[in-house]
Design a protein around this motif. Structure first.
Motif, PDB file in Angstrom:
ATOM      1  N   GLU A 172      -7.924  -8.390  -8.483  1.00 19.16           N
ATOM      2  CA  GLU A 172      -7.901  -8.983  -9.824  1.00 19.16           C
ATOM      3  C   GLU A 172      -7.087  -8.157 -10.811  1.00 19.16           C
ATOM      4  O   GLU A 172      -6.964  -8.518 -11.981  1.00 19.16           O
ATOM      5  N   GLY A 173      -6.573  -6.994 -10.377  1.00 19.17           N
ATOM      6  CA  GLY A 173      -5.756  -6.157 -11.251  1.00 19.17           C
ATOM      7  C   GLY A 173      -6.513  -5.071 -11.992  1.00 19.17           C
ATOM      8  O   GLY A 173      -5.922  -4.338 -12.784  1.00 19.17           O
ATOM      9  N   SER A 174      -7.826  -4.939 -11.750  1.00 21.49           N
ATOM     10  CA  SER A 174      -8.579  -3.843 -12.365  1.00 21.49           C
ATOM     11  C   SER A 174      -8.130  -2.520 -11.755  1.00 21.49           C
ATOM     12  O   SER A 174      -7.731  -2.459 -10.590  1.00 21.49           O
ATOM     13  N   VAL A 175      -8.191  -1.462 -12.548  1.00 22.83           N
ATOM     14  CA  VAL A 175      -7.694  -0.149 -12.155  1.00 22.83           C
ATOM     15  C   VAL A 175      -8.859   0.764 -11.767  1.00 22.83           C
ATOM     16  O   VAL A 175      -9.889   0.798 -12.440  1.00 22.83           O
ATOM     17  N   LEU A 176      -8.676   1.504 -10.677  1.00 28.34           N
ATOM     18  CA  LEU A 176      -9.673   2.460 -10.202  1.00 28.34           C
ATOM     19  C   LEU A 176      -9.605   3.723 -11.060  1.00 28.34           C
ATOM     20  O   LEU A 176      -8.564   4.395 -11.106  1.00 28.34           O
ATOM     21  N   LEU A 177     -10.703   4.036 -11.745  1.00 21.28           N
ATOM     22  CA  LEU A 177     -10.808   5.252 -12.542  1.00 21.28           C
ATOM     23  C   LEU A 177     -11.885   6.146 -11.952  1.00 21.28           C
ATOM     24  O   LEU A 177     -12.832   5.669 -11.330  1.00 21.28           O
ATOM     25  N   VAL A 178     -11.736   7.447 -12.180  1.00 25.37           N
ATOM     26  CA  VAL A 178     -12.729   8.422 -11.737  1.00 25.37           C
ATOM     27  C   VAL A 178     -13.251   9.197 -12.940  1.00 25.37           C
ATOM     28  O   VAL A 178     -12.539   9.401 -13.924  1.00 25.37           O
ATOM     29  N   GLU A 179     -14.503   9.615 -12.840  1.00 26.04           N
ATOM     30  CA  GLU A 179     -15.163  10.373 -13.910  1.00 26.04           C
ATOM     31  C   GLU A 179     -15.340  11.817 -13.462  1.00 26.04           C
ATOM     32  O   GLU A 179     -16.159  12.102 -12.592  1.00 26.04           O
ATOM     33  N   PRO A 180     -14.570  12.745 -14.036  1.00 26.47           N
ATOM     34  CA  PRO A 180     -14.711  14.150 -13.652  1.00 26.47           C
ATOM     35  C   PRO A 180     -15.971  14.778 -14.237  1.00 26.47           C
ATOM     36  O   PRO A 180     -16.480  14.325 -15.261  1.00 26.47           O
ATOM     37  N   LEU A 221      -6.151  -2.332  -3.311  1.00 24.18           N
ATOM     38  CA  LEU A 221      -7.141  -1.985  -2.293  1.00 24.18           C
ATOM     39  C   LEU A 221      -8.054  -3.173  -2.017  1.00 24.18           C
ATOM     40  O   LEU A 221      -8.363  -3.952  -2.911  1.00 24.18           O
ATOM     41  N   GLY A 222      -8.514  -3.267  -0.783  1.00 21.56           N
ATOM     42  CA  GLY A 222      -9.464  -4.298  -0.391  1.00 21.56           C
ATOM     43  C   GLY A 222     -10.876  -3.761  -0.402  1.00 21.56           C
ATOM     44  O   GLY A 222     -11.120  -2.562  -0.621  1.00 21.56           O
ATOM     45  N   ASP A 223     -11.833  -4.640  -0.148  1.00 22.04           N
ATOM     46  CA  ASP A 223     -13.247  -4.248  -0.155  1.00 22.04           C
ATOM     47  C   ASP A 223     -13.536  -3.098   0.800  1.00 22.04           C
ATOM     48  O   ASP A 223     -14.304  -2.198   0.478  1.00 22.04           O
ATOM     49  N   GLY A 224     -12.892  -3.100   1.967  1.00 22.84           N
ATOM     50  CA  GLY A 224     -13.109  -2.022   2.933  1.00 22.84           C
ATOM     51  C   GLY A 224     -12.652  -0.676   2.400  1.00 22.84           C
ATOM     52  O   GLY A 224     -13.288   0.350   2.660  1.00 22.84           O
ATOM     53  N   ILE A 234     -14.575   4.822  -0.105  1.00 22.61           N
ATOM     54  CA  ILE A 234     -14.425   5.883  -1.099  1.00 22.61           C
ATOM     55  C   ILE A 234     -15.579   6.881  -0.978  1.00 22.61           C
ATOM     56  O   ILE A 234     -16.754   6.497  -0.959  1.00 22.61           O
ATOM     57  N   ARG A 235     -15.214   8.143  -0.889  1.00 24.85           N
ATOM     58  CA  ARG A 235     -16.176   9.246  -0.848  1.00 24.85           C
ATOM     59  C   ARG A 235     -15.747  10.251  -1.908  1.00 24.85           C
ATOM     60  O   ARG A 235     -14.699  10.876  -1.781  1.00 24.85           O
ATOM     61  N   LEU A 236     -16.558  10.385  -2.945  1.00 21.15           N
ATOM     62  CA  LEU A 236     -16.201  11.262  -4.056  1.00 21.15           C
ATOM     63  C   LEU A 236     -16.312  12.730  -3.699  1.00 21.15           C
ATOM     64  O   LEU A 236     -17.251  13.138  -3.006  1.00 21.15           O
TER      65      LEU A 236
END
Length: 164
Positions: free
Chosen positions: A28-36, A102-105, A110-112
């Protein structure tokens, strides 16, 4: 010029930091963000380029992505280069690469990196500025524009604003 003269010359040159990140999206075009966990706010998977060890920005973005979120993927094209000035540090050159859709898989995989990250989330374009204020937010929005523009080259930025 002797070896010691050359070393002194190099030691006297201006310094610049380099960082690199990947821009991952969902269908859908949403961007993957991470929280440090070491500062307030959100960011993209990525970090410091280990240039003293011979690492290139592309290699650094891939390594940091693999370390931070456990995804080791070949990155796409360069989307933006940003010259970012900040108080109390040398200027930063930030490289932003296309991480792809990225797809659902992929999201399930993802492993933080718990030493650095608290969480991750997908954020729609319309909400990005609330999560990524300042130069980083402008850089990400510009990179999304580059992705949408057929045949567009990488954007040159200064503090998140287009130079040309």
């Amino acid at each position: 010029m002797t070896t010691s003269d050359f070393a002194a010359y190099i030691a006297g040159l201006p310094r610049v930091l380099a960082a690199a990140a990947a821009l991952f999206r969902d269908a859908e075009g949403s961007v993957l963000l991470v929280e440090p966990n070491y500062r307030e706010g959100w960011g993209l998977p990525g970090g410091t380029v280990e240039s003293d060890d011979g690492e290139s920005p592309r290699q650094g973005a891939r390594r940091e992505t693999a370390e931070e979120i456990g995804l080791d993927v070949e990155l796409g094209r360069l989307l933006a280069v940003d010259w970012v000035q900040g108080p109390g540090r040398p200027p930063l050159v930030a490289y932003l690469y296309d991480g792809g859709v990225l797809g659902d898989g992929d999201f399930d995989a993802i492993r933080l990196q718990e030493e650095e990250l608290l969480s991750w989330r997908l954020v729609p374009r319309a909400e990005l500025s609330a999560y990524l204020p300042g130069a980083l937010g402008r850089r990400v929005l510009t990179a999304l524009d580059v992705l949408e523009a057929e045949g567009a080259g990488a954007a040159e930025l200064e503090n998140g604003r287009r130079v040309s």
